[in-house]
Design a protein around this motif. Structure first.
Motif, PDB file in Angstrom:
ATOM      1  N   LYS A  68       0.833  -1.207   0.000  1.00  8.94           N
ATOM      2  CA  LYS A  68       0.000   0.000   0.000  1.00  8.94           C
ATOM      3  C   LYS A  68       0.864   1.253   0.000  1.00  8.94           C
ATOM      4  O   LYS A  68       0.565   2.222  -0.699  1.00  8.94           O
ATOM      5  CB  LYS A  68      -0.930   0.019   1.221  1.00  8.94           C
ATOM      6  N   PHE A  71       2.301   1.680  -3.471  1.00 12.69           N
ATOM      7  CA  PHE A  71       1.258   2.123  -4.391  1.00 12.69           C
ATOM      8  C   PHE A  71       0.965   3.606  -4.180  1.00 12.69           C
ATOM      9  O   PHE A  71       0.847   4.363  -5.146  1.00 12.69           O
ATOM     10  CB  PHE A  71      -0.021   1.308  -4.206  1.00 12.69           C
ATOM     11  N   SER A  72       0.852   4.023  -2.932  1.00 16.84           N
ATOM     12  CA  SER A  72       0.563   5.429  -2.636  1.00 16.84           C
ATOM     13  C   SER A  72       1.655   6.342  -3.171  1.00 16.84           C
ATOM     14  O   SER A  72       1.369   7.405  -3.734  1.00 16.84           O
ATOM     15  CB  SER A  72       0.411   5.644  -1.126  1.00 16.84           C
ATOM     16  N   TYR A  75       1.402   6.379  -7.016  1.00 18.79           N
ATOM     17  CA  TYR A  75       0.202   7.129  -7.400  1.00 18.79           C
ATOM     18  C   TYR A  75       0.441   8.634  -7.250  1.00 18.79           C
ATOM     19  O   TYR A  75       0.098   9.423  -8.130  1.00 18.79           O
ATOM     20  CB  TYR A  75      -0.984   6.687  -6.535  1.00 18.79           C
TER      21      TYR A  75
END
Length: 114
Positions: A68, A71-72, A75
């Motif tokens: 996570k 991914f953050s 992104y």
């Protein structure tokens, strides 16, 4: 501090496939977190797919948290001017070293993804 578990590419690929399947069958709550018992289910499924894997629900929880975080960060970079995505290499790209340097100065993320 205990050593981190080193994941093989085979293990990570199997994990991603399992997590995708769980998301498809609505294995996450309204807040986006996995439902209770999901980590245990993932461990069982990983043990079926990867022979000899020695993993616990705690390993799973830590791995998903790190995924996570990654991914953050990716992104966030993709939504910042000067960054893009390379579909062939499947990674974030930056237009210049100066843009990356400036981004890292103002970023709230800690980039330590070893």
């Amino acid at each position: 501090m205990a050593d981190r578990r080193q994941w093989t590419q085979e293990e990570e690929d199997a994990l991603i496939t399992i997590l995708q399947d769980i998301v498809v069958i609505s294995g996450r709550g309204d807040n986006g977190s996995f439902r209770p018992g999901t980590y245990d289910q993932v461990v069982l499924k990983l043990r079926e797919k990867v022979v000899g894997i020695n993993i616990t629900a705690k390993h799973m929880q830590n791995k998903i948290k790190r995924l996570k975080d990654k991914f953050s960060a990716a992104y966030d970079m993709q939504n910042t001017s000067g960054f893009g995505w390379d579909d062939v290499r499947k990674c974030v790209v930056v237009d210049s070293p100066e843009i990356l340097e400036e981004y890292l100065k103002v970023s709230d993320y800690i980039y330590n993804f070893s």
